[in-house]
Scaffold this motif. Structure first.
Motif, PDB file in Angstrom:
ATOM      1  N   TYR A   1      40.822 -17.360  57.611  1.00 62.19           N
ATOM      2  CA  TYR A   1      39.651 -16.521  57.917  1.00 62.19           C
ATOM      3  C   TYR A   1      39.047 -16.285  56.417  1.00 62.19           C
ATOM      4  CZ  TYR A   1      36.806 -12.941  60.263  1.00 62.19           C
ATOM      5  OH  TYR A   1      35.659 -12.253  60.760  1.00 62.19           O
ATOM      6  N   PRO A   2      37.756 -16.599  56.527  1.00 67.85           N
ATOM      7  CA  PRO A   2      36.826 -16.689  55.170  1.00 67.85           C
ATOM      8  C   PRO A   2      36.743 -15.248  54.679  1.00 67.85           C
ATOM      9  CG  PRO A   2      35.365 -16.967  57.108  1.00 67.85           C
ATOM     10  CD  PRO A   2      36.918 -16.831  57.965  1.00 67.85           C
ATOM     11  N   LEU A   3      37.088 -14.156  54.751  1.00 66.24           N
ATOM     12  CA  LEU A   3      37.103 -12.839  54.393  1.00 66.24           C
ATOM     13  C   LEU A   3      38.235 -12.087  54.241  1.00 66.24           C
ATOM     14  CD1 LEU A   3      34.682 -10.977  53.334  1.00 66.24           C
ATOM     15  CD2 LEU A   3      34.668 -10.251  55.739  1.00 66.24           C
ATOM     16  N   LEU A   4      38.254 -11.218  53.075  1.00 66.01           N
ATOM     17  CA  LEU A   4      39.502 -10.524  52.874  1.00 66.01           C
ATOM     18  C   LEU A   4      38.781  -8.995  52.723  1.00 66.01           C
ATOM     19  CD1 LEU A   4      41.418 -12.192  50.175  1.00 66.01           C
ATOM     20  CD2 LEU A   4      41.941 -12.406  52.408  1.00 66.01           C
ATOM     21  N   MET A   5      39.680  -8.049  52.904  1.00 62.84           N
ATOM     22  CA  MET A   5      39.299  -6.720  52.779  1.00 62.84           C
ATOM     23  C   MET A   5      40.246  -5.972  51.705  1.00 62.84           C
ATOM     24  SD  MET A   5      39.855  -5.079  56.525  1.00 62.84           S
ATOM     25  CE  MET A   5      41.533  -5.289  57.150  1.00 62.84           C
ATOM     26  N   GLU A   6      39.529  -4.836  50.937  1.00 67.09           N
ATOM     27  CA  GLU A   6      40.427  -4.065  50.295  1.00 67.09           C
ATOM     28  C   GLU A   6      40.474  -2.864  50.805  1.00 67.09           C
ATOM     29  OE1 GLU A   6      40.176  -2.184  45.963  1.00 67.09           O
ATOM     30  OE2 GLU A   6      38.510  -3.260  46.510  1.00 67.09           O
ATOM     31  N   LYS A   7      41.923  -2.523  50.973  1.00 70.59           N
ATOM     32  CA  LYS A   7      42.414  -1.120  51.596  1.00 70.59           C
ATOM     33  C   LYS A   7      42.955  -0.275  50.727  1.00 70.59           C
ATOM     34  CE  LYS A   7      43.012  -2.149  56.588  1.00 70.59           C
ATOM     35  NZ  LYS A   7      44.311  -2.401  57.722  1.00 70.59           N
ATOM     36  N   ARG A   8      42.599   1.029  50.705  1.00 75.62           N
ATOM     37  CA  ARG A   8      43.702   1.988  49.758  1.00 75.62           C
ATOM     38  C   ARG A   8      44.817   2.355  50.689  1.00 75.62           C
ATOM     39  NH1 ARG A   8      39.735   6.413  47.780  1.00 75.62           N
ATOM     40  NH2 ARG A   8      39.249   4.853  46.299  1.00 75.62           N
ATOM     41  N   THR A   9      45.933   2.199  50.300  1.00 71.65           N
ATOM     42  CA  THR A   9      47.171   2.367  50.985  1.00 71.65           C
ATOM     43  C   THR A   9      47.745   3.659  49.978  1.00 71.65           C
ATOM     44  OG1 THR A   9      48.603   0.831  50.008  1.00 71.65           O
ATOM     45  CG2 THR A   9      47.400   0.230  52.157  1.00 71.65           C
ATOM     46  N   SER A  10      48.956   4.036  50.442  1.00 67.07           N
ATOM     47  CA  SER A  10      49.805   4.847  49.531  1.00 67.07           C
ATOM     48  C   SER A  10      50.595   4.200  48.410  1.00 67.07           C
ATOM     49  CB  SER A  10      50.924   5.457  50.512  1.00 67.07           C
ATOM     50  OG  SER A  10      51.830   4.414  50.941  1.00 67.07           O
ATOM     51  N   ARG A  11      50.659   2.857  48.524  1.00 74.67           N
ATOM     52  CA  ARG A  11      51.008   2.209  47.552  1.00 74.67           C
ATOM     53  C   ARG A  11      49.938   1.531  46.437  1.00 74.67           C
ATOM     54  NH1 ARG A  11      54.052  -2.530  50.110  1.00 74.67           N
ATOM     55  NH2 ARG A  11      52.331  -2.392  51.517  1.00 74.67           N
ATOM     56  N   GLY A  12      48.578   2.015  46.798  1.00 74.88           N
ATOM     57  CA  GLY A  12      47.565   1.643  45.823  1.00 74.88           C
ATOM     58  C   GLY A  12      46.534   0.660  46.655  1.00 74.88           C
ATOM     59  N   ASN A  13      45.589   0.057  45.768  1.00 79.37           N
ATOM     60  CA  ASN A  13      44.426  -0.681  46.668  1.00 79.37           C
ATOM     61  C   ASN A  13      45.253  -1.975  47.006  1.00 79.37           C
ATOM     62  OD1 ASN A  13      42.893   1.351  46.516  1.00 79.37           O
ATOM     63  ND2 ASN A  13      41.677   0.372  44.830  1.00 79.37           N
ATOM     64  N   ARG A  14      45.361  -2.379  48.328  1.00 78.22           N
ATOM     65  CA  ARG A  14      45.539  -3.731  48.621  1.00 78.22           C
ATOM     66  C   ARG A  14      44.741  -4.608  49.443  1.00 78.22           C
ATOM     67  NH1 ARG A  14      51.510  -3.741  47.171  1.00 78.22           N
ATOM     68  NH2 ARG A  14      51.878  -1.751  46.774  1.00 78.22           N
ATOM     69  N   LEU A  15      44.938  -6.058  49.400  1.00 77.52           N
ATOM     70  CA  LEU A  15      43.978  -6.789  50.125  1.00 77.52           C
ATOM     71  C   LEU A  15      44.777  -7.283  51.232  1.00 77.52           C
ATOM     72  CD1 LEU A  15      42.881  -9.323  47.187  1.00 77.52           C
ATOM     73  CD2 LEU A  15      41.502  -7.640  48.214  1.00 77.52           C
ATOM     74  N   PHE A  16      43.992  -7.308  52.267  1.00 77.84           N
ATOM     75  CA  PHE A  16      44.329  -7.889  53.638  1.00 77.84           C
ATOM     76  C   PHE A  16      43.409  -8.680  54.265  1.00 77.84           C
ATOM     77  CE2 PHE A  16      46.347  -3.462  52.891  1.00 77.84           C
ATOM     78  CZ  PHE A  16      47.476  -3.728  53.721  1.00 77.84           C
ATOM     79  N   CYS A  17      43.921  -9.566  55.246  1.00 81.54           N
ATOM     80  CA  CYS A  17      42.886 -10.481  55.718  1.00 81.54           C
ATOM     81  C   CYS A  17      41.894  -9.547  56.635  1.00 81.54           C
ATOM     82  CB  CYS A  17      43.700 -11.348  56.889  1.00 81.54           C
ATOM     83  SG  CYS A  17      42.643 -12.380  57.770  1.00 81.54           S
ATOM     84  N   ALA A  18      40.696  -9.813  56.847  1.00 83.49           N
ATOM     85  CA  ALA A  18      39.552  -9.075  57.501  1.00 83.49           C
ATOM     86  C   ALA A  18      39.630  -9.502  59.185  1.00 83.49           C
ATOM     87  CB  ALA A  18      38.247  -9.056  56.923  1.00 83.49           C
ATOM     88  N   SER A  19      40.246 -10.538  59.499  1.00 84.86           N
ATOM     89  CA  SER A  19      40.464 -10.856  60.777  1.00 84.86           C
ATOM     90  C   SER A  19      41.262  -9.847  61.595  1.00 84.86           C
ATOM     91  CB  SER A  19      41.058 -12.248  61.027  1.00 84.86           C
ATOM     92  OG  SER A  19      41.451 -12.512  62.331  1.00 84.86           O
ATOM     93  N   LYS A  20      40.583  -9.540  62.872  1.00 82.66           N
ATOM     94  CA  LYS A  20      41.191  -8.669  63.841  1.00 82.66           C
ATOM     95  C   LYS A  20      42.532  -9.051  64.338  1.00 82.66           C
ATOM     96  CE  LYS A  20      37.107  -6.181  64.893  1.00 82.66           C
ATOM     97  NZ  LYS A  20      36.158  -5.612  65.972  1.00 82.66           N
ATOM     98  N   VAL A  21      42.475 -10.371  64.328  1.00 83.70           N
ATOM     99  CA  VAL A  21      43.920 -11.165  64.803  1.00 83.70           C
ATOM    100  C   VAL A  21      44.769 -11.276  63.716  1.00 83.70           C
ATOM    101  CG1 VAL A  21      44.815 -13.508  65.813  1.00 83.70           C
ATOM    102  CG2 VAL A  21      42.152 -12.912  66.438  1.00 83.70           C
TER     103      VAL A  21
END
Length: 183
Positions: free
Chosen positions: A152-172
């Motif tokens: 998927y051509p996009l990633l997103m940065e989420k703030r978690t309890s373990r710090g900022n993490r990168l996740f795939c932006a695809s809903k699937v």
């Protein structure tokens, strides 16, 4: 809010204290006109309005690009904006606080760019600038990159309890891509 979003342009008026051109800006208490030589000169003048739709200030020397009439600063129900003085004959409007545009292409339509927006409740999200044709929206900060799992051509940065993490932006897919954000 970034400092570039607050700047709207130079005015034809001059600062009464130092003679430098004045600029229109937006602050905590609303719009104001201040000296362009700030912080050397601290002159400011409030531009608040009493009610919606009223002219706050006539922008002398600035003409409408559509009809040539004088532009005015107005207070509307969604905030301050610059409009033509010959409204409703000419409906020219220039937004003062433009949304921050990222250089990340929209993964859904592949034609627009992602803009930072605010919901009516004040929550920040990112959406395609081609709305309503493209209705892509993301509640987390977009990061340019390709998901190694699903491509998927996009990633997103989420703030978690373990710090900022990168996740795939695809809903699937939506899986974590790395344990730390790449700087």
């Amino acid at each position: 809010m970034s400092k570039t979003a607050l700047f709207t342009g130079k005015s034809e008026e001059l600062c009464p204290e130092c003679g430098a051109p004045l600029v229109i800006r937006t602050g905590k208490q609303g719009p104001f006109q201040g000296c362009s030589r700030y912080p050397e000169c601290t002159y400011i003048h409030s531009l608040t309005s009493q009610s919606d739709g009223h002219v706050v200030k006539v922008l002398e020397g600035q003409n409408c690009p559509q009809c040539g009439e004088t532009l005015v600063l107005r207070q509307g129900r969604y905030g301050m904006f610059i409009g033509c003085s010959s409204y409703p004959d000419c409906e020219y409007i220039a937004v003062i606080d433009k949304p921050d545009e990222t250089q990340i292409a929209c993964p859904q339509c592949k034609q627009g760019k992602l803009l930072q927006r605010k919901s009516r409740y004040g929550k920040v999200f990112h959406a395609c600038d081609r709305y309503p044709e493209c209705q892509f929206a993301l509640n987390h900060t977009p990061v340019a990159g390709i998901c190694p799992i699903c491509s998927y051509p996009l990633l997103m940065e989420k703030r978690t309890s373990r710090g900022n993490r990168l996740f795939c932006a695809s809903k699937v897919c939506g899986k974590e891509v790395s344990t730390e954000k790449d700087d």
